[in-house]
Scaffold this active site. Sequence first.
Site, mmCIF file in Angstrom:
data_model
loop_
_atom_site.group_PDB
_atom_site.id
_atom_site.type_symbol
_atom_site.label_atom_id
_atom_site.label_comp_id
_atom_site.label_asym_id
_atom_site.label_seq_id
_atom_site.Cartn_x
_atom_site.Cartn_y
_atom_site.Cartn_z
ATOM 1 N N ASP A 53 -9.910 3.156 -3.860
ATOM 2 C CA ASP A 53 -10.614 1.984 -3.339
ATOM 3 C C ASP A 53 -12.036 1.899 -3.887
ATOM 4 O O ASP A 53 -12.751 2.902 -3.979
ATOM 5 C CB ASP A 53 -10.687 2.039 -1.815
ATOM 6 C CG ASP A 53 -9.347 1.762 -1.164
ATOM 7 O OD1 ASP A 53 -8.373 1.489 -1.885
ATOM 8 O OD2 ASP A 53 -9.274 1.821 0.081
ATOM 9 N N ASP A 85 0.825 -1.213 0.000
ATOM 10 C CA ASP A 85 0.000 0.000 0.000
ATOM 11 C C ASP A 85 0.862 1.267 0.000
ATOM 12 O O ASP A 85 2.091 1.207 -0.053
ATOM 13 C CB ASP A 85 -0.953 -0.044 1.197
ATOM 14 C CG ASP A 85 -2.355 0.433 0.862
ATOM 15 O OD1 ASP A 85 -2.501 1.248 -0.062
ATOM 16 O OD2 ASP A 85 -3.312 -0.015 1.532
ATOM 17 N N GLY A 124 -3.192 4.372 -8.311
ATOM 18 C CA GLY A 124 -3.179 4.997 -9.626
ATOM 19 C C GLY A 124 -2.745 6.439 -9.628
ATOM 20 O O GLY A 124 -2.925 7.142 -10.631
#
Length: 396
Positions: A216, A161, A196
Amino acid sequence: MVLLSFSLRFIAFTLTITLTQIADGFQSRMLMNNGLALSPQMGWNSWNHFQCNINETLIKQTADAMVSSGLSAIGYKYINIDDCWGELKRDSQGSLVAKASTFPSGIKALSDYVHSKGLKLGIYSDAGTLTCSQTMPGSLGHEEQDAKTFASWGIDYLKYDNCENTGTSPRERYPKMSKALLNSGRSIFFSLCEWGQEDPATWAGDIGNSWRTTGDIQDNWKSMTLIADQNDRWASYARPGSWNDPDMLEVGNGGMTKEEYMSHFSIWALAKAPLLIGCDLRSMDKVTFELLSNKEVIAVNQDKLGIQGKKVKKEGDLEVWAGPLSKKRVAVILWNRGSASANITARWAEIGLNSSDIVNARDLWEHSTYSCVKKQLSALVEPHACKMYTLTRRKA
């Protein structure tokens, strides 16, 4: 002589730089060539349904359900633990530690259990100082150590992440973990999750096996359709070994209708997206299982040609998505994003067929075949629903 000496030194310097660039380039592509993700990954992830409410019993029961339901037999192999699995502090050696209250047996024992079921175990970390939950440390500055820890536990997959990232570009942070995994002694699928933000499709193919193209997903129609559109922009960058990732599946979590979930699963399959289930496998209903276990739709996703399908036509809320498959076949989705039933037509020129082609059209949700279809394919499609087909050219 001075000129000759300078020239030789310059040539040697240039050769050294060139060889270094070649070596660096080769190394950067080695992870992509780790033999993983020749087709998009399939499995389950804990976040969408459980978020931080996870423990080792849940992971074991999910692995059991993956096998007993038959989903593992049709390709769902990864059981991926998301955020919140670790203690807030590292141990005295600087290593990550499983949370004692929820994973008392440790990750290695859990990995052994999952492997005993014929499945693979994934884990989560973050290219920052803390993970997104802020309940455990990230791997920034600890890439080599954490990669070796994951390998020693038998980890098969890392979701990485982008929280608490100190403001540094992901282009600087993510390659460090990529190289660390490469040097860990174990083949570990590397899933980049920087949402992104810096167009990872344009650079992450040399670093990882998949990359998130969007923020998300949420369990609703608006979120799902928006993400489908955002991911579609990057279709040309997907290839075997490296895939666009529009986030995990919401099928079965209750926020959409059956028709909307069918559209969700169909578009993800055509887009060669990872098929990572996000619901509670232990209590999924019959409809959820039927959607997730459609072998014909899954076959489109896993097709060996590995070309991402995309949106090829839009007329208001009526869309045609299509993409090539192996054996010169074509996959087509007629998608009605509107609020009323409507006829949708895909003409051969719009989906890569010749005007003279005659095809057999296989309806992947009805499991029926229409023979000798010419020039175009049309269907009445219900609101928020889709029709999905594979078209096979008939021999002259």
